[in-house]
Design an enzyme around this catalytic site. Structure first.
Site, mmCIF file in Angstrom:
data_model
loop_
_atom_site.group_PDB
_atom_site.id
_atom_site.type_symbol
_atom_site.label_atom_id
_atom_site.label_comp_id
_atom_site.label_asym_id
_atom_site.label_seq_id
_atom_site.Cartn_x
_atom_site.Cartn_y
_atom_site.Cartn_z
ATOM 1 N N SER A 9 0.583 -1.334 0.026
ATOM 2 C CA SER A 9 0.117 -0.155 0.053
ATOM 3 C C SER A 9 0.971 1.188 -0.050
ATOM 4 C CB SER A 9 -0.740 0.120 1.270
ATOM 5 O OG SER A 9 -1.373 1.282 1.447
ATOM 6 N N MET A 38 -9.030 8.062 0.237
ATOM 7 C CA MET A 38 -9.962 8.270 1.448
ATOM 8 C C MET A 38 -10.374 9.755 1.144
ATOM 9 S SD MET A 38 -7.572 6.868 4.677
ATOM 10 C CE MET A 38 -6.840 5.398 4.449
ATOM 11 N N HIS A 68 -8.557 0.928 -3.811
ATOM 12 C CA HIS A 68 -9.635 0.757 -2.664
ATOM 13 C C HIS A 68 -10.161 2.131 -2.353
ATOM 14 C CE1 HIS A 68 -10.152 -0.129 1.863
ATOM 15 N NE2 HIS A 68 -11.231 0.031 1.201
ATOM 16 N N MET A 70 -12.509 4.275 -0.174
ATOM 17 C CA MET A 70 -12.978 4.624 0.929
ATOM 18 C C MET A 70 -13.589 5.958 0.859
ATOM 19 S SD MET A 70 -10.144 3.166 3.440
ATOM 20 C CE MET A 70 -8.656 3.028 2.215
ATOM 21 N N ASP A 177 -6.490 -6.568 4.209
ATOM 22 C CA ASP A 177 -5.926 -5.436 4.245
ATOM 23 C C ASP A 177 -5.809 -5.000 5.834
ATOM 24 O OD1 ASP A 177 -4.730 -2.788 4.189
ATOM 25 O OD2 ASP A 177 -6.391 -2.055 2.804
#
Length: 231
Positions: A9, A38, A68, A70, A177
């Site tokens: 990551s 995010m 990913h 979020m 994760d």
């Protein structure tokens, strides 16, 4: 042998030299570049957007990029990441008004699609969309910040997710994760994961200014995965 894949990551990388960091970790044996996106709404942090993904592609990074999301809502940003070069795009079911539509949007944009499950989110969201899912990502920490400790109860959830995937007959990767490190990756693999996101467990376990600093930690992880596969 299971096709284990390691996905560092970049949340824990040195952003002042991100292209070099990603090149070095891939050269050391990593498989996938993981993006933690995010929005300071769905989770209490603000990180990166599609321009960073596009910049890495322009830099010459050819490895799969696993985005990913979020963020809430998710549909608006999906095409932007697809155009920027994402390979996988995953999102949280709570962040979508229409999960089936969001999964279809990802696939229609040319990417592989996935759902992400927080520690307390039930796997029942998968029930009617398994045919549209290419990846299931289980969070083993509460999302928002790197460097957290692995939540042990995730192991049972991994076993349940693995059973659902195997019973479905679909080719779906099972990703984990949060708090993944060399000293617990074998146990996590034994519970059913085949894709492992690690931020501080990789970027935080190496000395700076050494282009080969990731070789040792990636080798340790591979050795542990081989041990898990042999059990």
């Amino acid at each position: 042998m299971t096709d284990y894949q390691i996905a560092p990551s970049i949340l824990s990388a040195d952003f002042a030299r991100l292209g070099e960091e990603v090149e070095n970790v891939l050269a050391a044996g990593a498989d996938i570049v993981h993006f933690d996106v995010m929005d300071n709404h769905y989770v209490p942090n603000l990180t990166i957007g599609p321009l960073v993904c596009e910049a890495l592609r322009k830099h010459g990074i050819e490895a799969p990029i696993d985005v990913h999301l979020m963020v809430k809502p998710v549909d608006r940003i999906i095409p932007d990441f697809a155009s920027a070069g994402a390979s996988y795009i995953t999102f949280h079911p709570e962040a979508s008004e229409h999960i089936d539509r969001s999964l279809s949007l990802i696939r229609d944009s040319g990417c592989r699609a996935g759902l992400v499950f927080n520690p307390a989110t039930p796997l029942s969201y998968l029930e009617h969309v398994m045919d549209k899912v290419d990846m299931v990502l289980l969070m083993s920490v509460n999302p928002g910040f790197g460097g957290q400790s692995f939540i042990p109860a995730t192991l049972d959830k991994l076993r349940s997710a693995r059973a659902l995937i195997d019973e479905s007959g679909f080719d779906i990767r099972l990703e984990i994760d949060g708090g993944v490190k060399a000293d617990n990756i074998a146990e996590i693999a034994s519970a059913g994961a085949d894709t492992f996101v690690s931020g501080s467990g990789i970027f935080g376990c190496a000395q700076a200014d050494d282009p080969h600093r990731y070789d040792s930690i990636l080798r340790q992880m591979r050795d542990e995965l081989e041990r898990a596969a042999s059990i």
